[in-house]
Enzyme design. Sequence first.
Site, mmCIF file in Angstrom:
data_model
loop_
_atom_site.group_PDB
_atom_site.id
_atom_site.type_symbol
_atom_site.label_atom_id
_atom_site.label_comp_id
_atom_site.label_asym_id
_atom_site.label_seq_id
_atom_site.Cartn_x
_atom_site.Cartn_y
_atom_site.Cartn_z
ATOM 1 N N ARG A 185 -11.949 15.793 8.092
ATOM 2 C CA ARG A 185 -12.733 16.154 6.893
ATOM 3 C C ARG A 185 -14.152 16.516 7.277
ATOM 4 N NH1 ARG A 185 -11.459 10.760 3.954
ATOM 5 N NH2 ARG A 185 -9.207 10.772 4.207
ATOM 6 N N GLU A 231 -8.213 -5.464 5.295
ATOM 7 C CA GLU A 231 -8.064 -5.118 3.883
ATOM 8 C C GLU A 231 -6.933 -5.912 3.227
ATOM 9 O OE1 GLU A 231 -9.075 -0.614 3.379
ATOM 10 O OE2 GLU A 231 -8.597 -0.982 5.468
ATOM 11 N N ASN A 268 0.878 -1.167 0.000
ATOM 12 C CA ASN A 268 0.000 0.000 0.000
ATOM 13 C C ASN A 268 0.914 1.215 0.000
ATOM 14 O OD1 ASN A 268 -1.876 1.957 0.415
ATOM 15 N ND2 ASN A 268 -2.685 1.111 2.334
ATOM 16 N N HIS A 317 -12.886 3.055 0.383
ATOM 17 C CA HIS A 317 -12.883 1.977 1.391
ATOM 18 C C HIS A 317 -13.551 0.716 0.845
ATOM 19 C CE1 HIS A 317 -13.053 5.301 4.709
ATOM 20 N NE2 HIS A 317 -11.797 4.888 4.585
ATOM 21 N N GLY A 338 -15.268 2.143 14.728
ATOM 22 C CA GLY A 338 -16.327 1.133 14.637
ATOM 23 C C GLY A 338 -16.035 -0.115 15.462
ATOM 24 N N ARG A 357 -2.651 -2.121 -3.322
ATOM 25 C CA ARG A 357 -3.853 -1.318 -3.094
ATOM 26 C C ARG A 357 -3.747 -0.060 -3.955
ATOM 27 N NH1 ARG A 357 -6.033 1.231 2.584
ATOM 28 N NH2 ARG A 357 -7.914 2.103 1.679
#
Length: 404
Positions: free
Chosen positions: A245, A388, A7, A184, A336, A95
């Site tokens: 953001r 991921e 990545n 995502h 989460g 990725r």
Amino acid sequence: MKILIINSGSSSLKFQMLDMKNNTVLCSGLVERIGEAMGNVNYKKFPDSPQEEKSSVEQAIADHATGMRIVVDMITDSAKGVIKNTSDITAIGHRVLHGAEAFTQPCRVDEQVIQAIKDCIPLGPLHNPANLSGIEVAQELFPNVPQVAVFDTEFHQTMPPKAFLYALPYELYKENRIRRYGFHGTSHKYVAAETAKLLGKKKEECNVITVHLGNGSSLAAVKEGKCVDTSMGMTPLAGVVMGTRSGDIDPAIHLYLNETKGLSFQEIDTLLNKKSGFKGICGVNDMRDIHANIEKGDEQSKLALDMFVYSVTKYIGAYSTVLERVDAITFTAGIGENDDIAREKICAGLKIFGVKIDTQKNKTRVKEPTAMHLPDSKVQVWVVPTNEELQIARETMEVLGLNA
Ligand code: ADP
């Protein structure tokens, strides 16, 4: 069967090597501050290793090629390494942030794929060039190892036009590729598929709202295994309130800021991406700091949490209508997976959909997929740790027709 996942960021390079035969992580690491006066490399061999198999070195790392050479030295090192030479790697999975409409699935890297990733640079100007340097350096250092590109946007390509189009002049979509892409995707895809397994169903039988809440956050409405809507937009700036953001705002604010404060578009972009979200409301962007400050009585931190919870709850409400029937709501990523307070508050706002969670169970810290709902909840609520790297490794194998 060893799969290396890369990545590559604008000044960083994250990697992980998985043994897909035994389903284990062999090593992982992060090369940071590439191109700066002093860079940093962290490396770890698994299973959780004695001190000599963990290392952290500081040195100048001129570019991605230098960074990748350091990675190769580490993974092939006779003491710390996990392979003897680079040809012991079966495949490499990369990725890649933006695949626009060109990529609806992962692809084996060839000249055409590289050109198509280049064509997406205007849509992912910070990430795609970095992802490409990761691919090019890997091709040079692992010349005989097949490489696969897995895109953050591809899972969302199944959205219908009514969900992905903005109500702008249509030629802006046709000629300038302005539309919702979503991000995502690898995480949403992994978590939705894992949720179906947990429910004992095929993914084609399952409707799930996947709620990825990290520094960057997004939700996806996944109907019968396919994404039908997602909260991020043409860029990762849209959707719910995030660490730095803004999430959704009235687009006319741009002009207003320009006219009243004289801010340039570049300055407005920085303001919305780096100085907004939690940071803009309460001064910090890490959810753990927000909770600590709430404990100390900080009202702005409480407001930031309230705004975050409200925006996530609203999206879940909207996606419940979009899906018509929701089998599960699944939380993942840093907030989460770990923040029981945020989860409890979000679920408390979903009573109208018959969502009921076990507040005691919700407080337990989990590392494995865990159900958080009460037996009489109309919708199941799960926490599923995202992975991921594993998803990219699985997709890499699938593209290459490999079996573990
Ligand atoms: P990224 O988007 O950078 O991959 P992560 O998924 O790692 O982000 O999530 C980072 C966020 O997760 C941060 O806001 C951090 O505060 C939050 N987080 C991590 N651990 C906890 C925790 N125990 N409680 C609350 N929030 C947490």
